[in-house]
Design a protein around this motif. Structure first.
Motif: not given
Ligand SMILES: [Zn+2]
Length: 444
Positions: A40, A397, A29, A44, A38, A31, A3
């Motif tokens: 997380i 997300e 995260c 997780d 994402r 992009d 990322y």
């Protein structure tokens, strides 16, 4: 998967008009396209691996225990050229404030150097206050409006920008008006093309907005032409609607129609329209807004001075009308949406309780009017995003990575999450906003 940025820390995000969600520890995260790829949770199984990879790539930002990630704020109504007047002449009635203070200042943007000077400062100030998207009124001058767009691109803010149309010679000064309806419409169309061209140079797109100043300052011909442009280019529309007794009365007197009905008559109430204030809208107008999916930009600080009433936010939301929050610089004095969140709550409480102490309690206020600070937070984030058809305003997300990281100074680690959130909303100042991201790029 790598990322561009991974933020490790706690976050608050709106989950509805009245609720927030809190995460104590997670990886957000981002992009390369500027989206949250994402989120997380700490539980997780991928958490450790993703964190290690980010550390190795030098893309990890770990927050302090008193820092929190929030969505960036959306200013749904702001007059960029009025920034030099913020905090000035708030004791004057709206029409006098316009004639004596506002129009003379806006006329100065004929000077493009002056425009660049003001807009460079304004965009940086707004970003520093956590405002990642703004819906701007510019001036009648396209060269200056382009400077505003360039400043947004340079400093990294998502702007929605309107060339202001105002051609009614009876309600605008001769030194600051469009020479005719045709000029107002042609210049608006020219600005659409100029901005589209400028957008070829950047990933952070700036959006042109059809902007009749308000019904009094336009002629029927310009309102018609602007409505046609909104349809032709499928663009957002912004204006003021039923802001004050004077404005509300103007449409009734000159058109024998409600202000909202005049705008609708000329095709300006679309599902991409954002109308500022609306303090004097009635149930007929609410039904019209709801049916046409028109949004309201609630500007609680400005309304104290110029609105002649308090917008009943709960009533508006109950009509399923999209609603966001605006600073209305310089009808409002503060560039901070935090300040407007606070005022939205305070005004709603005064509406609920009433203000005339000579009346009995049951006659004094409007029951059911008080909003929570969570609702005001929703307005500054998701409410604004929905009004602009933007996938942002929430930490989830697939949403744009428009974020702010704020720290709580008054933190003794003994608070419930609701208490922490409330204190953040009431106590955060510009100095506490440590990081700001727009479309995945850190801009502060
Ligand atoms: Zn305004």
């Amino acid at each position: 998967m790598s990322y561009s940025t991974v933020i490790e820390g706690a976050s608050f995000s709106p989950s509805s008009q009245t609720e927030i969600s809190y995460q104590a520890r997670q990886l957000i995260c981002l992009d390369n396209n500027g989206y949250i790829a994402r989120v997380i949770a700490h539980t997780d199984p991928d958490y450790a691996t993703v964190k290690q990879t980010a550390q190795a790539n030098d893309t990890l930002t770990t927050l302090q225990p008193n820092q929190y990630v929030l969505p960036g704020f959306i200013d749904l109504h702001i007059h960029a050229p009025q920034w030099p007047n913020a905090g000035l002449a708030l004791d004057r009635p709206l029409n006098e404030w316009l004639d004596t203070y506002t129009f003379p200042l806006e006329a100065k943007y004929q000077d493009t150097d002056f425009a660049k000077l003001v807009y460079d400062g304004l965009i940086q100030e707004l970003l520093a206050n956590g405002t990642t998207t703004a819906l701007y009124f510019g001036t009648i001058h396209n060269a200056a409006n382009l400077e505003l767009a360039k400043a947004c691109i340079q400093y990294g803010q998502r702007g929605f920008i309107g060339k202001v149309a105002m051609d009614n010679p009876e309600q605008t000064p001769d030194y600051y008006q469009d020479a005719s309806a045709q000029v107002a419409v042609d210049q608006t169309e020219q600005f659409i093309h100029q901005l589209n061209e400028l957008n070829q140079t950047t990933d952070l797109k700036q959006t042109p907005v059809i902007t009749p100043r308000f019904v009094p300052s336009c002629t029927p011909a310009s309102l018609q032409g602007l409505g046609d442009l909104a349809r032709k280019y499928d663009l957002p529309v912004q204006s003021h609607c039923s802001e004050s007794d004077w404005e509300n009365g103007y449409a009734l007197e000159h058109y024998h129609m409600r202000d909202a009905d005049v705008l609708d008559h000329y095709g300006l109430l679309t599902d991409k329209a954002v109308m500022a204030h609306g303090t004097l809208l009635n149930d007929h107008d609410y039904d019209l807004f709801s049916q046409k999916q028109v949004a309201i930009a609630h500007c609680p600080i400005s309304n104290v001075y110029f609105g002649n009433a308090v917008l009943p936010v709960n009533r508006v939301l109950a009509h399923h009308i999209k609603t966001g929050l605006g600073t209305d610089i310089s009808g409002g004095y503060s560039p901070s949406l935090y300040q407007n969140i606070r005022q939205a709550v305070m005004s709603s409480r005064m509406l609920q309780d009433g203000v005339d102490n000579q009346l009995l309690p049951d006659k004094r206020g409007v029951d059911g009017s008080a909003i929570s600070v969570k609702t005001a937070f929703y307005l500054a984030t998701l409410g604004g995003a929905e009004s602009l058809h933007l996938q942002t305003g929430k930490i989830a997300e697939g949403y744009l990575a428009d974020l702010q990281v704020v720290s709580m100074q008054n933190d003794f680690q003994t608070e419930t999450t609701d208490n922490i959130f409330e204190k953040l909303m009431y106590q955060t100042s510009k100095a506490d906003i440590n990081q700001v991201y727009v479309q995945g790029t850190r801009v502060k």
